[in-house]
Structures are given as C-alpha cells and as structure tokens.
Design a protein around this motif. Structure first.
Motif, PDB file in Angstrom:
ATOM      1  N   TYR A   1      -4.651   8.912   7.306  1.00 36.69           N
ATOM      2  CA  TYR A   1      -4.002   7.612   7.076  1.00 36.69           C
ATOM      3  C   TYR A   1      -4.589   6.538   7.999  1.00 36.69           C
ATOM      4  O   TYR A   1      -4.978   5.459   7.537  1.00 36.69           O
ATOM      5  CB  TYR A   1      -2.490   7.767   7.313  1.00 36.69           C
ATOM      6  CG  TYR A   1      -1.789   6.469   7.637  1.00 36.69           C
ATOM      7  CD1 TYR A   1      -1.695   5.457   6.690  1.00 36.69           C
ATOM      8  CD2 TYR A   1      -1.254   6.242   8.901  1.00 36.69           C
ATOM      9  CE1 TYR A   1      -1.065   4.251   6.996  1.00 36.69           C
ATOM     10  CE2 TYR A   1      -0.623   5.052   9.214  1.00 36.69           C
ATOM     11  CZ  TYR A   1      -0.538   4.056   8.263  1.00 36.69           C
ATOM     12  OH  TYR A   1       0.060   2.867   8.573  1.00 36.69           O
TER      13      TYR A   1
ATOM     14  N   GLU B   1      -2.298   4.517  -1.759  1.00 33.38           N
ATOM     15  CA  GLU B   1      -2.782   5.359  -0.656  1.00 33.38           C
ATOM     16  C   GLU B   1      -2.530   6.828  -1.013  1.00 33.38           C
ATOM     17  O   GLU B   1      -1.597   7.457  -0.521  1.00 33.38           O
ATOM     18  CB  GLU B   1      -2.138   4.922   0.657  1.00 33.38           C
ATOM     19  CG  GLU B   1      -2.442   3.448   0.927  1.00 33.38           C
ATOM     20  CD  GLU B   1      -2.492   3.063   2.387  1.00 33.38           C
ATOM     21  OE1 GLU B   1      -1.740   3.628   3.190  1.00 33.38           O
ATOM     22  OE2 GLU B   1      -3.310   2.175   2.718  1.00 33.38           O
TER      23      GLU B   1
ATOM     24  N   SER C   1       2.270   5.063  -0.607  1.00 31.54           N
ATOM     25  CA  SER C   1       1.746   6.427  -0.739  1.00 31.54           C
ATOM     26  C   SER C   1       2.569   7.092  -1.843  1.00 31.54           C
ATOM     27  O   SER C   1       3.785   7.233  -1.685  1.00 31.54           O
ATOM     28  CB  SER C   1       1.933   7.201   0.567  1.00 31.54           C
ATOM     29  OG  SER C   1       1.259   6.526   1.602  1.00 31.54           O
TER      30      SER C   1
ATOM     31  N   ALA D   1       0.831  -1.215   0.000  1.00 29.82           N
ATOM     32  CA  ALA D   1       0.000   0.000   0.000  1.00 29.82           C
ATOM     33  C   ALA D   1       0.859   1.257   0.000  1.00 29.82           C
ATOM     34  O   ALA D   1       0.924   1.988   0.992  1.00 29.82           O
ATOM     35  CB  ALA D   1      -0.926  -0.017   1.222  1.00 29.82           C
TER      36      ALA D   1
ATOM     37  N   ARG E   1       4.140  -4.464   7.112  1.00 32.66           N
ATOM     38  CA  ARG E   1       4.634  -3.080   6.959  1.00 32.66           C
ATOM     39  C   ARG E   1       5.958  -2.924   7.694  1.00 32.66           C
ATOM     40  O   ARG E   1       6.370  -3.800   8.473  1.00 32.66           O
ATOM     41  CB  ARG E   1       3.599  -2.076   7.465  1.00 32.66           C
ATOM     42  CG  ARG E   1       3.140  -2.277   8.875  1.00 32.66           C
ATOM     43  CD  ARG E   1       2.392  -1.065   9.397  1.00 32.66           C
ATOM     44  NE  ARG E   1       1.124  -0.835   8.746  1.00 32.66           N
ATOM     45  CZ  ARG E   1      -0.063  -0.818   9.377  1.00 32.66           C
ATOM     46  NH1 ARG E   1      -0.124  -1.039  10.671  1.00 32.66           N
ATOM     47  NH2 ARG E   1      -1.160  -0.561   8.725  1.00 32.66           N
TER      48      ARG E   1
HETATM   49  N1  GLU Z   1       0.841   3.994   2.799  1.00 34.11           N
HETATM   50  C1  GLU Z   1       1.716   3.773   3.907  1.00 34.11           C
HETATM   51  C2  GLU Z   1       3.112   4.242   3.542  1.00 34.11           C
HETATM   52  O1  GLU Z   1       3.449   4.290   2.370  1.00 34.11           O
HETATM   53  C3  GLU Z   1       1.837   2.336   4.332  1.00 34.11           C
HETATM   54  C4  GLU Z   1       0.551   1.670   4.547  1.00 34.11           C
HETATM   55  C5  GLU Z   1       0.561   0.724   5.738  1.00 34.11           C
HETATM   56  O2  GLU Z   1       1.037  -0.378   5.653  1.00 34.11           O
HETATM   57  O3  GLU Z   1       0.123   1.105   6.775  1.00 34.11           O
HETATM   58  O4  GLU Z   1       3.871   4.526   4.439  1.00 34.11           O
END
Ligand code: GLU
Length: 291
Positions: free
Chosen positions: A204, A49, A18, A16, A222
């Motif tokens: 977020y 995202e 950003s 995911a 993550r």
């Molecule tokens: N979009 C978030 C980022 O690039 C990570 C998403 C997640 O795993 O919480 O840091």
C-alpha cells in the motif's frame, strides 16, 4: 506555503478505495470530501487500489464504480486500477534496491512477535498499530541472504528506513496540512516497513505514493486513521524525489456505538440502501452531506 480552504478549487484530488468489501456511507463521505476539494477548477480522479489479490474481489470493484456513479459522483476518466500497474511498482522497487535501500526479510509474523517479546525495547508498535520490526534480517550477510533465497524461503522486501533517512541528509520531514501548514513527521517510528511481499508484490505505502505522484495528485484527502502513515509516505516521496502533495484528513463516520463504519461492524452497503428504496440524495444526507 500551505494553501487554505478558501483557495480550494484547483486541486487534483482522488478517491482511492480498496475493493475488499461493499462500499458503505463512510466511503461516500470520503469520496465527496475528495471531490469537493477539487471544486470546479480542479480535477477529481478515481483509483481502485486492488493490489492485494487475496482480499480484493472483482465483484466489489464493479459494484463500487456503480455505487459511486449512482450516488452522484463524477470523475475524470480513465479510472486507474493498481493491479494493472505492477511493472511500474517493480521499477520503483528496483530503483530503491539499486540504491541499497531495500533488504529481504525472511521473518514470519510469529518470528517478529517472538523477537519483539524478547527484546528490551519498550516500543513494540509503529504509530499505525502495526508490529514494529526489530530489524532482525537487516544484518544478514549477502551470503546468508542468498542461501535463504536459494532454499526457497519466502521473503518480503523491507525499506531500510534509517539508511533512507540518512541518504536525505538531516532535513526534518514535514507534511503540509491544508489550513494548518507544515506538520513535522517521524518516519523512523515506523521502523523498516514492508514494501513488497510474496503474495502482494507491492505494498500500500509504495503504490499509493507512486500513483499520487504519477497522477499529479496535489491534495491527498483521506481518513484520520491514515494520518500516521503520512510520515512513511513523505519518506518515500523524498527518497524517490516525487513531489510532496498537501494533505487534508476527514473524521471517520461512526455508528450509534461510536465504532468506525465497516463491514465488520455491520455497516449497511450502498447497494442495499439503494435496493431498500433510498434515493441518491437520501444516501448523501445519511453520509452527512447537505444533499
Ligand atoms: N486504499 C486506501 C483505503 O481504502 C486509501 C488510500 C489512501 O488514501 O491512502 O484505505
């Protein structure tokens, strides 16, 4: 009961990113980490995202999808774009608001910093390093709130964390970490987090937990830098009665100086690696993968 790595292969995972800059090796490592946990029997999803329109760029989104395909990743379609899902996030905000768990906050960042500096509390920061909101606007009367809104003062919506926790009863929140079991977590340490602002109408924390539930993600993977935020995510999941996924955290790739790879520290983009003649396998190896 927590699953172990040997049981992986049927998880639903996602990558995911950003799109606030070009992808670098850290992103490649994170994406393969997520994909590897889906294994052959699971599902691997891609979610963009792109909620923060002040920082995300269309060009970075297109480039990210191109880079990820080029480096050898395959995901289940369609790709989910958070910027197209504002209505769903708004519905969640409405639900929380109807339960009295949100309040408008009119403080600027400078107001918060000033308030913290003058407070006797030793705790100035949340576990993720953000300023710990002292709760200034929580006690405004409905009349005061209304008059500020009518005066056009911009405001954010904050979660009343204490109230949300008490609405759950006394149950201690934990998150299930792959291979480790339940880990206790403390959302109260984050104070009243922002769930929406004027320029970014869903945060977020809100969007990530909403979409993990909506997409049926069973294992959130993550970087370690986001571990602390799991506490606030567990609170939102429990409050909204969304299922709790399991979690697996990967270490961050660092440069020769031990600094986290990022645009700021000059990490090379995947695109420039490709243009310099590197193959997808070269890039995967550079990201610490076996090839
Ligand atoms: N979009 C978030 C980022 O690039 C990570 C998403 C997640 O795993 O919480 O840091």
């Amino acid at each position: 009961m927590t699953e172990t790595f040997s049981q992986s292969g049927r998880w639903v995972t996602r990558f995911a990113p950003s799109p606030t800059g070009p992808l670098h090796l850290g992103h490649v490592a994170a994406a393969f980490f997520a994909q590897s946990h889906a294994g052959n029997g699971g599902r691997f999803l891609l979610r963009i995202e792109d909620i923060d329109r002040t920082r995300c760029r269309e060009a970075f989104i297109e480039q990210a999808v191109t880079d990820l395909e080029w480096v050898g990743l395959r995901w289940e379609t369609p790709v989910l774009y958070q910027s197209r899902r504002m209505k769903l996030y708004q519905e969640t905000l409405d639900t929380l608001s109807a339960r009295g768990l949100l309040y408008p906050c009119f403080c600027t960042r400078a107001d918060v910093a000033r308030e913290i500096a003058s407070s006797a509390s030793a705790q100035h920061h949340a576990p993720d390093g953000s300023l710990l909101y002292p709760g200034t606007c929580r006690t405004l009367t409905p009349k005061e709130r209304l008059s500020r809104i009518e005066a056009g003062i911009p405001y954010a919506l904050r979660l009343d964390t204490t109230k949300a926790l008490s609405s759950l009863g006394s149950a201690e929140l934990t998150y299930d970490e792959l291979g480790k079991g339940p880990v206790p977590c403390c959302p109260a340490a984050f104070g009243d987090v922002i769930l929406a602002r004027k320029d970014t109408p869903a945060s977020y924390h809100l969007c990530v937990t909403h979409d993990d539930a909506a997409q049926g993600v069973t294992l959130v993977t993550r970087g370690e830098e986001l571990r602390a935020a799991t506490a606030i995510h567990r609170l939102l999941q429990a409050t909204m009665e969304w299922p709790a996924p399991a979690y697996a955290f990967h270490p961050l790739l660092t440069d020769a100086n031990g600094e986290k790879l990022s645009k700021r520290t000059g990490a090379l983009s995947i695109r420039s690696m490709r243009e310099s003649g590197m193959s997808p396998m070269d890039v995967r190896k550079a990201a610490g993968l076996s090839g």
